[in-house]
Design a protein around this motif. Structure first.
Motif, PDB file in Angstrom:
ATOM      1  N   LEU A  98       0.831  -1.211   0.000  1.00 29.14           N
ATOM      2  CA  LEU A  98       0.000   0.000   0.000  1.00 29.14           C
ATOM      3  C   LEU A  98       0.855   1.246   0.000  1.00 29.14           C
ATOM      4  O   LEU A  98       0.587   2.207  -0.748  1.00 29.14           O
ATOM      5  CB  LEU A  98      -0.925  -0.027   1.210  1.00 29.14           C
ATOM      6  N   SER A  99       1.931   1.264   0.803  1.00 28.40           N
ATOM      7  CA  SER A  99       2.798   2.436   0.885  1.00 28.40           C
ATOM      8  C   SER A  99       3.593   2.645  -0.397  1.00 28.40           C
ATOM      9  O   SER A  99       3.686   3.767  -0.913  1.00 28.40           O
ATOM     10  CB  SER A  99       3.752   2.278   2.075  1.00 28.40           C
ATOM     11  N   VAL A 100       4.143   1.577  -0.951  1.00 26.69           N
ATOM     12  CA  VAL A 100       4.975   1.715  -2.162  1.00 26.69           C
ATOM     13  C   VAL A 100       4.135   2.187  -3.349  1.00 26.69           C
ATOM     14  O   VAL A 100       4.496   3.138  -4.057  1.00 26.69           O
ATOM     15  CB  VAL A 100       5.673   0.373  -2.469  1.00 26.69           C
ATOM     16  N   VAL A 101       3.000   1.525  -3.591  1.00 22.75           N
ATOM     17  CA  VAL A 101       2.149   1.908  -4.727  1.00 22.75           C
ATOM     18  C   VAL A 101       1.558   3.305  -4.518  1.00 22.75           C
ATOM     19  O   VAL A 101       1.434   4.093  -5.462  1.00 22.75           O
ATOM     20  CB  VAL A 101       1.045   0.867  -4.928  1.00 22.75           C
ATOM     21  N   GLY A 102       1.200   3.633  -3.280  1.00 24.86           N
ATOM     22  CA  GLY A 102       0.654   4.961  -3.016  1.00 24.86           C
ATOM     23  C   GLY A 102       1.659   6.062  -3.282  1.00 24.86           C
ATOM     24  O   GLY A 102       1.319   7.097  -3.869  1.00 24.86           O
ATOM     25  N   LEU A 103       2.934   5.862  -2.855  1.00 20.78           N
ATOM     26  CA  LEU A 103       3.958   6.873  -3.120  1.00 20.78           C
ATOM     27  C   LEU A 103       4.225   7.034  -4.616  1.00 20.78           C
ATOM     28  O   LEU A 103       4.409   8.147  -5.118  1.00 20.78           O
ATOM     29  CB  LEU A 103       5.245   6.510  -2.378  1.00 20.78           C
ATOM     30  N   TYR A 104       4.252   5.910  -5.347  1.00 20.67           N
ATOM     31  CA  TYR A 104       4.468   5.990  -6.803  1.00 20.67           C
ATOM     32  C   TYR A 104       3.335   6.772  -7.484  1.00 20.67           C
ATOM     33  O   TYR A 104       3.577   7.660  -8.320  1.00 20.67           O
ATOM     34  CB  TYR A 104       4.568   4.579  -7.378  1.00 20.67           C
ATOM     35  N   THR A 105       2.118   6.451  -7.108  1.00 22.45           N
ATOM     36  CA  THR A 105       0.966   7.129  -7.716  1.00 22.45           C
ATOM     37  C   THR A 105       0.971   8.613  -7.372  1.00 22.45           C
ATOM     38  O   THR A 105       0.655   9.465  -8.220  1.00 22.45           O
ATOM     39  CB  THR A 105      -0.330   6.486  -7.236  1.00 22.45           C
TER      40      THR A 105
END
Length: 490
Positions: A98-105
């Motif tokens: 959740l954190s990795v994909v959220g930061l990328y987005t």
């Protein structure tokens, strides 16, 4: 909160919205559903140890993970919400995906960079604190492992940077690339629209030029052929009137009619020859852009021949037919066609003010009472090669007088006419006025196309002059024109 770069790119392309809700494409929706499912499963499994450590029921920890993980469904519409949820569940040691994909987005979206930097910094700090506390507890429970004092903080800091920096940097790169592609596409679209506008304008200018050339050709043919044919009809009407009373005069008028008819036929043949030459060159792929100028030159040449040949009045001898000569009364000799004239010489070969006397003489030979007066007051120019003013100026004045006298022949047979020419400072003024038609005169019955006054007005207006025409109080008609002549020859 704004959409991601992927959504913006799809919108910029103008693609139809084929996906549900906020997704522009179905595959984007499928991808987000898969990521949300994977994140929900991850958070649900991580919620079990969190429930044991926090002393909560296991279903409560699983429920927390199930609620937090699927937030990735809204990552394209509300990327900040996804990052905030990941920060909220970070103390529970869940939501890595959740954190990795959220930061990328977040980094790839149009969110202001200061907001992205703030949330990324909070993620680094949260990861650092969580990792530091977890490692301290693990070291306290294992007395056999005694690392140096810097090991825990450095490891926590490295883990925080590894989990935060790569997705943020990759998202920034992808967002910048998408924005660059959008700008290039918009620039290409703008250039395409501009080229389309230029093409439309070029086509409009070409159509305008073609119309102008058609008008010019029609004007030249009207000035030359219509004038001569009008005189033919006038002489024919006079011939009909005096055929029984004065046979000798009738014979002379018949000679004039025949001579003018042959010359009109010659001029038409020359003009049509120019047009056929231009048409043949166009079929062969050869440019024929000088055809209108050549046609104008042929018309001007023919008009000068009219001025020089008909000053002798009705005493024109009829040549023997078939002699092959081009005399006053004979048929023109067959030749190869019109001589090509350079475009620059088209106006120079046209009639000039010195030919006005011959023009008036033609009308007198047709039976019209014409008076010509020239006012030399204010004339400070010297004659150069038979001209005192630019060729276009003298030709325009000549055409105005020619058409005005032709209209007198047509519409006021037997009327007296007066031609006034005044040389002023920087301009030439001309006026042609006729009285009422003689009731006893024979009407020539000449048709009128209504183009004479229009052609005169167009010629004068093209040089920036003033043209006025209208009936007089005495029942006649007056035509006046003032043509600027500042560019004096010599």
């Amino acid at each position: 909160m704004s959409a991601t770069g992927a959504s913006a790119e799809a919108g910029a392309r103008g693609a139809p919205r084929g996906g549900p809700w906020w997704w522009t494409r179905r595959r984007s929706a499928v991808l987000d559903v898969l990521l949300a499912f994977a994140s929900g499963v991850e958070c649900a499994f991580e919620g079990v140890p969190f429930a044991h450590e926090a002393g909560l029921p296991v279903p409560g920890g699983v429920l927390l993970g199930v609620l937090a993980g699927p937030v990735l469904l809204v990552r394209r519409r509300w990327p900040i919400v996804v990052v905030l949820v990941s920060l909220a569940v970070m103390p529970a040691e869940m939501g890595a995906l959740l954190s990795v994909v959220g930061l990328y987005t977040l980094a790839a979206s149009d969110v202001p960079r200061r907001v992205t930097a703030l949330l990324a910094s909070l993620t680094v700090v949260g990861t650092l604190v969580t990792t530091f506390l977890t490692m301290r507890q693990d070291l306290a429970s294992d007395p056999d492992f005694n690392p140096p004092g810097w090991f825990v903080p450095v490891t926590a800091l490295a883990l925080g940077l590894v989990l935060t920096a790569p997705p943020v940097l990759w998202g920034l790169y992808v967002g910048a690339r998408r924005r660059l592609v959008e700008s290039l596409r918009e620039r290409a679209d703008g250039l395409e629209r501009e080229l389309s506008l230029l093409a439309d304008r070029a086509e409009e200018r070409a159509e305008w030029a073609r119309n102008e050339e058609r008008t010019r050709i029609a004007r030249e043919m009207h000035d030359v052929v219509a004038h001569r044919v009008s005189l033919m009809v006038v002489h024919a009407a006079a011939l009909q009137a005096v055929a029984l009373k004065d046979p000798e005069k009738a014979s002379k008028n018949a000679a004039l009619v025949g001579d003018m008819g042959r010359q009109a036929l010659t001029e038409l043949r020359e003009m049509l020859g120019v047009l056929r030459t231009a048409e043949g060159a166009a079929v062969r792929g050869v440019p024929a852009s000088d055809a209108p100028e050549r046609l104008a030159a042929v018309a001007a040449k023919a008009k000068r021949s009219v001025s020089s040949e008909e000053t002798s009045g009705p005493s024109v001898a009829v040549g023997a037919p078939g002699t092959g000569t081009a005399g006053a009364g004979g048929l023109p000799a067959a030749g190869p066609g019109p001589t090509a004239v350079k475009p620059d010489d088209a106006d120079a070969d046209g009639p000039c003010l010195a030919d006005l006397g011959d023009l008036v003489g033609q009308s007198r030979a047709a039976g019209m009472a014409v008076e010509l007066s020239v006012d030399e007051a204010g004339a400070e120019t010297a004659e150069v090669a038979g001209r005192r003013y630019p060729a276009r100026v003298e030709q325009t004045v000549f055409r105005v007088v020619q058409e005005a006298l032709t209209n007198v022949h047509k519409h006021a047979p037997g009327a007296r006419a007066r031609v006034r020419l005044a040389h002023r400072a920087g301009e030439i003024a001309v006026q042609v006025e006729n009285g009422p038609s003689d009731r006893g005169a024979t009407d020539a019955g000449l048709p009128s196309g209504g183009n004479g006054l229009v052609g005169m007005r167009e010629r004068v207006a093209a040089l920036g002059g003033v043209f006025v025409s209208g009936p007089t109080e005495a029942g006649g008609f007056r035509v006046s024109a003032v043509v600027p002549a500042s560019d004096v020859v010599g």
